[in-house]
Scaffold this motif. Structure first.
Motif, PDB file in Angstrom:
ATOM      1  N   TRP A  80       0.791  -1.236   0.000  1.00  0.00           N
ATOM      2  CA  TRP A  80       0.000   0.000   0.000  1.00  0.00           C
ATOM      3  C   TRP A  80       0.821   1.283   0.000  1.00  0.00           C
ATOM      4  CZ3 TRP A  80       1.432   1.853   4.690  1.00  0.00           C
ATOM      5  CH2 TRP A  80       1.531   0.976   5.794  1.00  0.00           C
TER       6      TRP A  80
ATOM      7  N   GLN B 179       0.032   6.233  -1.449  1.00  0.00           N
ATOM      8  CA  GLN B 179       0.372   7.448  -0.705  1.00  0.00           C
ATOM      9  C   GLN B 179       1.173   8.360  -1.632  1.00  0.00           C
ATOM     10  OE1 GLN B 179       1.157   7.181   3.391  1.00  0.00           O
ATOM     11  NE2 GLN B 179       0.328   5.115   3.630  1.00  0.00           N
TER      12      GLN B 179
ATOM     13  N   GLN C 112       2.161   9.511   5.998  1.00  0.00           N
ATOM     14  CA  GLN C 112       3.278   9.140   6.882  1.00  0.00           C
ATOM     15  C   GLN C 112       4.593   9.345   6.126  1.00  0.00           C
ATOM     16  OE1 GLN C 112       3.950   4.596   7.012  1.00  0.00           O
ATOM     17  NE2 GLN C 112       1.721   4.710   6.842  1.00  0.00           N
TER      18      GLN C 112
ATOM     19  N   VAL D 242      -8.125   7.166   6.628  1.00  0.00           N
ATOM     20  CA  VAL D 242      -7.006   6.494   7.325  1.00  0.00           C
ATOM     21  C   VAL D 242      -5.728   7.357   7.395  1.00  0.00           C
ATOM     22  CG1 VAL D 242      -7.840   4.121   6.977  1.00  0.00           C
ATOM     23  CG2 VAL D 242      -6.304   5.121   5.266  1.00  0.00           C
TER      24      VAL D 242
ATOM     25  N   ARG E 119      -9.035   4.451 -13.146  1.00  0.00           N
ATOM     26  CA  ARG E 119      -9.794   3.973 -11.988  1.00  0.00           C
ATOM     27  C   ARG E 119      -9.549   5.043 -10.929  1.00  0.00           C
ATOM     28  NH1 ARG E 119      -8.196   2.504  -6.746  1.00  0.00           N
ATOM     29  NH2 ARG E 119      -9.470   0.900  -5.762  1.00  0.00           N
TER      30      ARG E 119
ATOM     31  N   ASP F 210      -9.242   6.241  -7.551  1.00  0.00           N
ATOM     32  CA  ASP F 210      -9.132   5.714  -6.193  1.00  0.00           C
ATOM     33  C   ASP F 210      -9.870   6.624  -5.205  1.00  0.00           C
ATOM     34  OD1 ASP F 210      -7.688   3.892  -4.225  1.00  0.00           O
ATOM     35  OD2 ASP F 210      -6.985   5.860  -3.537  1.00  0.00           O
TER      36      ASP F 210
ATOM     37  N   LYS G   7     -15.260   7.965  -3.630  1.00  0.00           N
ATOM     38  CA  LYS G   7     -16.332   8.247  -2.669  1.00  0.00           C
ATOM     39  C   LYS G   7     -15.969   9.400  -1.732  1.00  0.00           C
ATOM     40  CE  LYS G   7     -18.638   5.560   0.991  1.00  0.00           C
ATOM     41  NZ  LYS G   7     -18.710   4.156   1.465  1.00  0.00           N
ATOM     42  N   HIS G   8     -14.662   9.694  -1.654  1.00  0.00           N
ATOM     43  CA  HIS G   8     -14.200  10.726  -0.730  1.00  0.00           C
ATOM     44  C   HIS G   8     -14.072  12.092  -1.391  1.00  0.00           C
ATOM     45  CE1 HIS G   8     -13.843   7.670   2.299  1.00  0.00           C
ATOM     46  NE2 HIS G   8     -13.467   6.876   1.299  1.00  0.00           N
TER      47      HIS G   8
ATOM     48  N   GLU H 229     -14.122   4.487  -7.770  1.00  0.00           N
ATOM     49  CA  GLU H 229     -14.140   3.548  -6.650  1.00  0.00           C
ATOM     50  C   GLU H 229     -15.036   4.101  -5.554  1.00  0.00           C
ATOM     51  OE1 GLU H 229     -11.876   1.436  -3.044  1.00  0.00           O
ATOM     52  OE2 GLU H 229     -11.464   3.493  -3.608  1.00  0.00           O
TER      53      GLU H 229
ATOM     54  N   PRO I 190     -19.856   0.313  -1.550  1.00  0.00           N
ATOM     55  CA  PRO I 190     -21.198   0.368  -0.969  1.00  0.00           C
ATOM     56  C   PRO I 190     -21.128   0.673   0.527  1.00  0.00           C
ATOM     57  CG  PRO I 190     -20.662  -1.877  -1.737  1.00  0.00           C
ATOM     58  CD  PRO I 190     -19.476  -1.029  -2.012  1.00  0.00           C
TER      59      PRO I 190
ATOM     60  N   HIS J  32      -7.587  -5.819  -5.380  1.00  0.00           N
ATOM     61  CA  HIS J  32      -6.512  -5.892  -4.387  1.00  0.00           C
ATOM     62  C   HIS J  32      -6.998  -5.662  -2.959  1.00  0.00           C
ATOM     63  CE1 HIS J  32      -6.705  -1.504  -5.023  1.00  0.00           C
ATOM     64  NE2 HIS J  32      -6.211  -1.426  -3.811  1.00  0.00           N
ATOM     65  N   ASP J  33      -8.109  -4.975  -2.789  1.00  0.00           N
ATOM     66  CA  ASP J  33      -8.675  -4.805  -1.441  1.00  0.00           C
ATOM     67  C   ASP J  33      -9.482  -6.041  -1.046  1.00  0.00           C
ATOM     68  OD1 ASP J  33      -7.737  -2.177  -0.968  1.00  0.00           O
ATOM     69  OD2 ASP J  33      -9.434  -1.323  -2.060  1.00  0.00           O
TER      70      ASP J  33
HETATM   71  C1  AAO Z   1      -2.042   2.679   5.331  1.00  0.00           C
HETATM   72  C2  AAO Z   1      -2.125   1.988   6.687  1.00  0.00           C
HETATM   73  C3  AAO Z   1      -2.940   2.840   7.646  1.00  0.00           C
HETATM   74  C4  AAO Z   1      -2.369   4.245   7.740  1.00  0.00           C
HETATM   75  C5  AAO Z   1      -2.322   4.840   6.339  1.00  0.00           C
HETATM   76  C6  AAO Z   1      -1.748   6.247   6.284  1.00  0.00           C
HETATM   77  O1  AAO Z   1      -2.735   0.703   6.512  1.00  0.00           O
HETATM   78  O2  AAO Z   1      -2.921   2.214   8.920  1.00  0.00           O
HETATM   79  O3  AAO Z   1      -3.192   5.045   8.553  1.00  0.00           O
HETATM   80  O4  AAO Z   1      -1.538   3.997   5.513  1.00  0.00           O
HETATM   81  O5  AAO Z   1      -0.459   6.260   6.751  1.00  0.00           O
HETATM   82  C7  AAO Z   1      -4.664   1.291   0.944  1.00  0.00           C
HETATM   83  C8  AAO Z   1      -4.722   0.370   2.164  1.00  0.00           C
HETATM   84  C9  AAO Z   1      -4.634   1.153   3.464  1.00  0.00           C
HETATM   85  C10 AAO Z   1      -3.412   2.047   3.460  1.00  0.00           C
HETATM   86  C11 AAO Z   1      -3.582   2.997   2.281  1.00  0.00           C
HETATM   87  C12 AAO Z   1      -2.448   4.006   2.146  1.00  0.00           C
HETATM   88  O6  AAO Z   1      -5.946  -0.361   2.124  1.00  0.00           O
HETATM   89  O7  AAO Z   1      -4.525   0.213   4.542  1.00  0.00           O
HETATM   90  O8  AAO Z   1      -3.327   2.753   4.689  1.00  0.00           O
HETATM   91  O9  AAO Z   1      -3.611   2.224   1.055  1.00  0.00           O
HETATM   92  O10 AAO Z   1      -1.236   3.369   2.050  1.00  0.00           O
HETATM   93  C13 AAO Z   1     -12.700   2.880   2.355  1.00  0.00           C
HETATM   94  C14 AAO Z   1     -12.615   3.852   1.180  1.00  0.00           C
HETATM   95  C15 AAO Z   1     -12.000   3.227  -0.059  1.00  0.00           C
HETATM   96  C16 AAO Z   1     -10.662   2.566   0.262  1.00  0.00           C
HETATM   97  C17 AAO Z   1     -10.898   1.573   1.387  1.00  0.00           C
HETATM   98  C18 AAO Z   1      -9.597   0.874   1.809  1.00  0.00           C
HETATM   99  O11 AAO Z   1     -13.925   4.333   0.903  1.00  0.00           O
HETATM  100  O12 AAO Z   1     -11.785   4.248  -1.021  1.00  0.00           O
HETATM  101  O13 AAO Z   1     -11.442   2.261   2.540  1.00  0.00           O
HETATM  102  N1  AAO Z   1     -10.069   1.916  -0.936  1.00  0.00           N
HETATM  103  C19 AAO Z   1      -8.990   2.570  -1.735  1.00  0.00           C
HETATM  104  C20 AAO Z   1      -7.938   1.584  -2.223  1.00  0.00           C
HETATM  105  C21 AAO Z   1      -7.126   1.100  -1.061  1.00  0.00           C
HETATM  106  C22 AAO Z   1      -6.300   2.266  -0.520  1.00  0.00           C
HETATM  107  C23 AAO Z   1      -7.049   3.545  -0.527  1.00  0.00           C
HETATM  108  C24 AAO Z   1      -8.313   3.680  -1.061  1.00  0.00           C
HETATM  109  C25 AAO Z   1      -6.317   4.744  -0.111  1.00  0.00           C
HETATM  110  O14 AAO Z   1      -8.517   0.593  -3.008  1.00  0.00           O
HETATM  111  O15 AAO Z   1      -6.292   0.015  -1.390  1.00  0.00           O
HETATM  112  O16 AAO Z   1      -5.884   1.988   0.838  1.00  0.00           O
HETATM  113  O17 AAO Z   1      -5.610   5.207  -1.258  1.00  0.00           O
HETATM  114  C26 AAO Z   1     -16.987   0.286   4.074  1.00  0.00           C
HETATM  115  C27 AAO Z   1     -17.087   1.733   3.630  1.00  0.00           C
HETATM  116  C28 AAO Z   1     -16.047   2.019   2.559  1.00  0.00           C
HETATM  117  C29 AAO Z   1     -14.665   1.690   3.113  1.00  0.00           C
HETATM  118  C30 AAO Z   1     -14.653   0.200   3.536  1.00  0.00           C
HETATM  119  C31 AAO Z   1     -13.307  -0.227   4.085  1.00  0.00           C
HETATM  120  O18 AAO Z   1     -17.350  -0.544   2.953  1.00  0.00           O
HETATM  121  O19 AAO Z   1     -18.397   1.960   3.137  1.00  0.00           O
HETATM  122  O20 AAO Z   1     -16.097   3.381   2.183  1.00  0.00           O
HETATM  123  O21 AAO Z   1     -13.688   1.883   2.091  1.00  0.00           O
HETATM  124  O22 AAO Z   1     -15.672  -0.025   4.514  1.00  0.00           O
HETATM  125  O23 AAO Z   1     -13.004   0.512   5.220  1.00  0.00           O
HETATM  126  C32 AAO Z   1     -19.714  -4.010   2.517  1.00  0.00           C
HETATM  127  C33 AAO Z   1     -20.145  -2.991   3.578  1.00  0.00           C
HETATM  128  C34 AAO Z   1     -19.483  -1.639   3.312  1.00  0.00           C
HETATM  129  C35 AAO Z   1     -17.989  -1.810   3.229  1.00  0.00           C
HETATM  130  C36 AAO Z   1     -17.717  -2.767   2.049  1.00  0.00           C
HETATM  131  C37 AAO Z   1     -16.228  -2.994   1.781  1.00  0.00           C
HETATM  132  O24 AAO Z   1     -20.331  -3.726   1.277  1.00  0.00           O
HETATM  133  O25 AAO Z   1     -21.543  -2.834   3.528  1.00  0.00           O
HETATM  134  O26 AAO Z   1     -19.807  -0.751   4.366  1.00  0.00           O
HETATM  135  O27 AAO Z   1     -18.303  -4.032   2.338  1.00  0.00           O
HETATM  136  O28 AAO Z   1     -15.601  -3.669   2.840  1.00  0.00           O
END
Ligand code: AAO
Length: 476
Positions: A66, A70, A112, A165, A197, A199, A202-203, A230, A233, A299-300
């Motif tokens: 990941w 960043q 970070q 995050v 795509r 990323d 939603k934000h 991206e 839901p 990948h997620d």
């Molecule tokens: C890393 C570290 C963190 C640190 C951060 C900053 O892990 O500890 O704080 O660095 O230093 C990826 C990794 C992260 C990583 C980040 C940056 O996954 O761990 O953080 O890179 O290196 C939300 C967002 C969505 C996002 C997803 C992960 O809305 O956009 O979280 N995906 C993208 C990428 C992803 C990437 C990032 C964004 C950031 O694909 O790989 O992160 O660039 C619910 C919410 C969603 C939420 C999910 C997961 O969804 O509705 O909005 O997504 O939860 O938290 C069902 C449920 C539904 C749920 C869904 C999916 O449908 O009904 O509620 O399942 O699980």
């Protein structure tokens, strides 16, 4: 919204997630083009965080996958290669007839560290020559949460204006920020990229996405870039994928979950069997087919703790799910092919300095997109086109069969034993070569021959965890 502006559907793509640029280029020429893939999606190419030390607690991976999410600057020196290698990759892929789609990290910068793959140093909210505190929501006092982070995923103002995050959330409503982002995306378009795509879409409010999109140039094919958002839901209507459909296509996460339920959660009363996919797509509550990138996993979701999605560890079932998606034709199907992992944070195969090494199938890279059966169904999908699904048949358990108009017929078996079926194929009488087990050769067929009677019926044995597929063109 994106409205009526001309764009292009991506067709069948493969996500070669975190493959380095040299390997993507080679794959376009040697495999993707010849196999008939229309496009390839690649990991975020912009300069990113490069960690220099482990974090606290249970952190054991210095260069987790990941890091690339960043963003530090929009130079294209990344874990996947240099800007020159990226440019060359896009050119090579286009020459092979494969369009390139980029994972665009534009909602935020890093959260970070202070050093990057591109050698640019930074401190919180300060990226020399690019962004300063005035370009971010939190330091501008526009994030309403107590700590600057998203605490409530149901609160629109937090989801749009606070740090996801801990990632520094850009003021995407501002003219300056939009100009920087559009400058980055237009550079990629100039290099030959066909779409994005987006990323963490939603934000960002749809109006910000629209404003950025309106600044984008046409691609080398003379159309506006493909724009898939991206938007996961969950949450209230205003934050749901449906609310973003006017601004772009969306990623079909719910469809991936339904596939997992159908393929893996088999129960005695058949509620979770393959037969349940008789109703799939919009009729099953998913976003419209023409507005959705469909996939088995990404990948997620492949790392989902609850196991709600299939991944490469599901072996034959994973392959079969891809074949089913290509057969059904919902959305623009995207095959997912990346590296094998043990713990969630694992880095792809890389040098000690984090730079990703060339992809070698079977040595850390799954290469599921090369699977013969999947490649065969890429061709089948291409041949049957948009023809309607008809003659649906199921044993009400784990075998389904159907035609696509009168272009082709397919049967899939998610059971562990072969199954003989007698079904209507919708095809004229004759002998057809199964494109999955074989191919036509010198007027014969190297695989299974399907004999269709004068009324269109055929008796076929569908292999365990297997597929039989024919088209009008595979008639012997
Ligand atoms: C890393 C570290 C963190 C640190 C951060 C900053 O892990 O500890 O704080 O660095 O230093 C990826 C990794 C992260 C990583 C980040 C940056 O996954 O761990 O953080 O890179 O290196 C939300 C967002 C969505 C996002 C997803 C992960 O809305 O956009 O979280 N995906 C993208 C990428 C992803 C990437 C990032 C964004 C950031 O694909 O790989 O992160 O660039 C619910 C919410 C969603 C939420 C999910 C997961 O969804 O509705 O909005 O997504 O939860 O938290 C069902 C449920 C539904 C749920 C869904 C999916 O449908 O009904 O509620 O399942 O699980």
């Amino acid at each position: 919204g994106r409205g009526s502006r001309s764009t292009q559907e991506p067709g069948v793509t493969v996500s070669l997630w975190e493959w380095n640029w040299r390997s993507v280029a080679r794959e376009c020429t040697d495999v993707l083009g010849p196999a008939g893939y229309d496009g390839v999606q690649v990991a975020p190419p912009q300069n990113s965080l490069k960690r220099t030390a482990l974090g606290n607690g249970s952190d054991t991976v210095l260069h987790p996958w990941w890091e690339v999410y960043q963003a530090v600057s929009y130079d294209l020196t990344s874990r996947m290669g240099t800007e020159a290698q990226f440019k060359k990759m896009v050119k090579t892929c286009r020459r092979a007839g494969v369009k390139v789609y980029v994972d665009a990290v534009i909602n935020h910068t890093t959260g970070q560290g202070s050093t990057s793959y591109g050698g640019v140093d930074y401190t919180p909210y300060r990226y020399d020559g690019l962004y300063g505190p005035e370009d971010f929501h939190a330091p501008s006092g526009e994030c309403p949460s107590s700590d600057g982070g998203i605490q409530d995923f149901n609160a629109k103002a937090q989801v749009w204006n606070c740090n996801l995050v801990g990632l520094e959330d850009l003021r995407t409503g501002s003219d300056d920020v939009q100009a920087e982002i559009a400058g980055y995306l237009n550079k990629l378009i100039r290099y030959g990229v066909s779409g994005f795509r987006v990323d963490a879409a939603k934000h960002m409010p749809p109006r910000d996405l629209d404003a950025i999109y309106s600044r984008l140039n046409r691609t080398k094919d003379g159309v506006k870039p493909y724009w898939s958002l991206e938007v996961l839901p969950g949450g209230p209507g205003v934050l749901r994928p449906e609310a973003y459909l006017r601004s772009g296509d969306v990623l079909g996460v719910d469809g991936a979950r339904q596939m997992q339920q159908a393929f893996k959660s088999y129960t005695a009363d058949h509620t979770g069997s393959l037969s349940s996919l008789e109703v799939f797509g919009a009729a099953a509550g998913l976003t419209p087919s023409g507005k959705t990138v469909s996939f088995v996993t990404n990948h997620d979701s492949e790392r989902n703790d609850a196991g709600d999605y299939l991944n490469y560890k599901d072996g034959a079932t994973y392959v079969l799910a891809h074949q089913w998606l290509l057969a059904d034709g919902y959305g623009s199907p995207q095959v997912y092919s990346s590296f094998a992992w043990v713990t969630k944070d694992d880095s792809p195969p890389a040098r000690a300095d984090g730079r990703i090494t060339d992809a070698v199938c079977g040595q850390g890279w799954t290469c599921v997109h090369r699977d013969r059966g999947i490649v065969a169904m890429v061709g089948w999908h291409d041949y049957v086109g948009a023809a309607k699904r008809v003659n649906f048949w199921t044993d009400d358990a784990n075998v389904v069969a159907f035609s696509k108009g009168n272009r082709g017929w397919v049967a899939l078996n998610n059971g562990t034993a072969p199954k003989e079926v007698r079904v209507q194929t919708g095809l004229p009488g004759g002998r057809y070569c199964d494109v999955v087990s074989g191919a036509e050769q010198a007027g014969g067929c190297t695989g299974t021959v399907v004999t269709v009677g004068s009324t269109g019926f055929a008796t076929v044995t569908v292999p365990a965890k297997g597929v039989v597929a024919v088209t009008r063109a595979s008639r012997l």
